[in-house]
Design a protein around this motif. Sequence first.
Motif, PDB file in Angstrom:
ATOM      1  N   UNK A 131       5.054 -25.868  -5.545  1.00 56.18           N
ATOM      2  CA  UNK A 131       5.298 -24.903  -6.611  1.00 56.18           C
ATOM      3  C   UNK A 131       4.613 -25.298  -7.922  1.00 56.18           C
ATOM      4  N   UNK A 132       4.662 -26.585  -8.274  1.00 52.09           N
ATOM      5  CA  UNK A 132       4.060 -27.024  -9.540  1.00 52.09           C
ATOM      6  C   UNK A 132       2.538 -26.875  -9.508  1.00 52.09           C
ATOM      7  N   UNK A 133       1.826 -27.345  -8.465  1.00 45.01           N
ATOM      8  CA  UNK A 133       0.371 -27.114  -8.428  1.00 45.01           C
ATOM      9  C   UNK A 133       0.013 -25.632  -8.436  1.00 45.01           C
ATOM     10  N   UNK A 134       0.757 -24.820  -7.703  1.00 47.74           N
ATOM     11  CA  UNK A 134       0.470 -23.390  -7.678  1.00 47.74           C
ATOM     12  C   UNK A 134       0.660 -22.785  -9.059  1.00 47.74           C
ATOM     13  N   UNK A 135       1.719 -23.167  -9.745  1.00 50.28           N
ATOM     14  CA  UNK A 135       1.966 -22.639 -11.084  1.00 50.28           C
ATOM     15  C   UNK A 135       0.847 -23.030 -12.048  1.00 50.28           C
ATOM     16  N   UNK A 136       0.400 -24.287 -11.950  1.00 45.86           N
ATOM     17  CA  UNK A 136      -0.662 -24.741 -12.847  1.00 45.86           C
ATOM     18  C   UNK A 136      -1.961 -23.976 -12.595  1.00 45.86           C
ATOM     19  N   UNK A 137      -2.296 -23.740 -11.338  1.00 50.63           N
ATOM     20  CA  UNK A 137      -3.511 -22.994 -11.003  1.00 50.63           C
ATOM     21  C   UNK A 137      -3.427 -21.574 -11.524  1.00 50.63           C
ATOM     22  N   UNK A 138      -2.310 -20.929 -11.307  1.00 50.12           N
ATOM     23  CA  UNK A 138      -2.163 -19.546 -11.762  1.00 50.12           C
ATOM     24  C   UNK A 138      -2.086 -19.465 -13.282  1.00 50.12           C
ATOM     25  N   UNK A 139      -1.553 -20.503 -13.925  1.00 46.83           N
ATOM     26  CA  UNK A 139      -1.520 -20.519 -15.389  1.00 46.83           C
ATOM     27  C   UNK A 139      -2.930 -20.616 -15.960  1.00 46.83           C
ATOM     28  N   UNK A 140      -3.751 -21.463 -15.363  1.00 44.51           N
ATOM     29  CA  UNK A 140      -5.139 -21.601 -15.824  1.00 44.51           C
ATOM     30  C   UNK A 140      -5.904 -20.302 -15.618  1.00 44.51           C
ATOM     31  N   UNK A 141      -5.616 -19.594 -14.535  1.00 47.75           N
ATOM     32  CA  UNK A 141      -6.306 -18.343 -14.237  1.00 47.75           C
ATOM     33  C   UNK A 141      -5.730 -17.153 -15.009  1.00 47.75           C
ATOM     34  N   UNK A 142      -4.677 -17.376 -15.776  1.00 43.84           N
ATOM     35  CA  UNK A 142      -4.069 -16.298 -16.543  1.00 43.84           C
ATOM     36  C   UNK A 142      -3.329 -15.280 -15.701  1.00 43.84           C
ATOM     37  N   UNK A 143      -2.746 -15.722 -14.590  1.00 42.21           N
ATOM     38  CA  UNK A 143      -2.072 -14.815 -13.666  1.00 42.21           C
ATOM     39  C   UNK A 143      -0.554 -14.925 -13.719  1.00 42.21           C
ATOM     40  N   UNK A 144      -0.027 -15.667 -14.698  1.00 43.74           N
ATOM     41  CA  UNK A 144       1.419 -15.757 -14.856  1.00 43.74           C
ATOM     42  C   UNK A 144       1.944 -14.461 -15.476  1.00 43.74           C
ATOM     43  N   UNK A 145       3.085 -14.016 -15.017  1.00 42.28           N
ATOM     44  CA  UNK A 145       3.718 -12.793 -15.518  1.00 42.28           C
ATOM     45  C   UNK A 145       2.845 -11.562 -15.316  1.00 42.28           C
ATOM     46  N   UNK A 146       2.173 -11.495 -14.175  1.00 47.11           N
ATOM     47  CA  UNK A 146       1.381 -10.317 -13.835  1.00 47.11           C
ATOM     48  C   UNK A 146       1.655  -9.946 -12.378  1.00 47.11           C
ATOM     49  N   UNK A 147       1.642  -8.652 -12.101  1.00 48.22           N
ATOM     50  CA  UNK A 147       1.792  -8.212 -10.720  1.00 48.22           C
ATOM     51  C   UNK A 147       0.609  -8.660  -9.869  1.00 48.22           C
ATOM     52  N   UNK A 148      -0.561  -8.734 -10.504  1.00 42.70           N
ATOM     53  CA  UNK A 148      -1.750  -9.206  -9.785  1.00 42.70           C
ATOM     54  C   UNK A 148      -1.554 -10.625  -9.275  1.00 42.70           C
ATOM     55  N   UNK A 149      -0.999 -11.487 -10.114  1.00 44.35           N
ATOM     56  CA  UNK A 149      -0.749 -12.860  -9.705  1.00 44.35           C
ATOM     57  C   UNK A 149       0.240 -12.951  -8.565  1.00 44.35           C
TER      58      UNK A 149
END
Length: 277
Positions: A125-143
Amino acid sequence: MINETRRSRVLLYAALAVFALFALVPYYWVARTSFLTNFAAIDPSVGIIPALENITLQAYGRIWEQFDFVTFFRNSIVVSISATVISLLFSIPGAYAFARLDFPGRKLLFYTAVFTIMFPWIVITIPVYEVFFVLGLINTLTGIIIALSIFVLPQTIWLLQGFFRQGIPENIEEAALIDGHTEIGAFLRIVLPLSAPAVGAAALFAFLTAWNNFLWVFVLTSDEDVRTATVAIHFILGSDVLREWNILMAAVVLLVAPPVVFYGLSQRYVGEGLGGV
């Protein structure tokens, strides 16, 4: 001999009836509670079959209006259908390649994909969150859609690969090639239509996995606007309606309804699809 056979059959049906009753009572209790008033839902004097004056649709009205469940419900539908479609678009050609083609690293890639099904998601969960945070996909339906598509993909590949390998004879494709079809043409015009049951089964499992997913939506979202219904129930459970069990059960009924309908529509395909695996 006939009496013994009849007696065995009666005992079998009786055992099945007891098991079915044991399995269905919790579902009945959820539906029953969702149609009761808040007081009747916790009143021990209300019987198994409640009186008509205790039955109401108030809980369903409140779950839609007070808690904006329509937004959560819409997000669940969008996310689940999108993740299902994306995973099938990649898993169908991928599974066919694993089943029919011989290329370097085929077994390694396939077993790596299968291994991810058994891998506990909570560990990454932590690595996935960090990757999606860098990609700007947090709090998005796309993410959310991308995350669920990735984690549903190995499951659909495993299911479809087994069907392509065991359920579709290779001589069908050979006959198509002799008739002048290309390999892609034989796959699109012959193999894929014959694989409709397996694709339907894979679509059902992908949809159920995406619809019921709690972990990734919970980890990747904090805004109410992008929450799905599964996560929304968690926050409703911790809100001021902790003891309003009729509202919670109404939310559960609404959450369970789409998968039940989807399964009912694709039941025939699921049986045929799993039969070839």
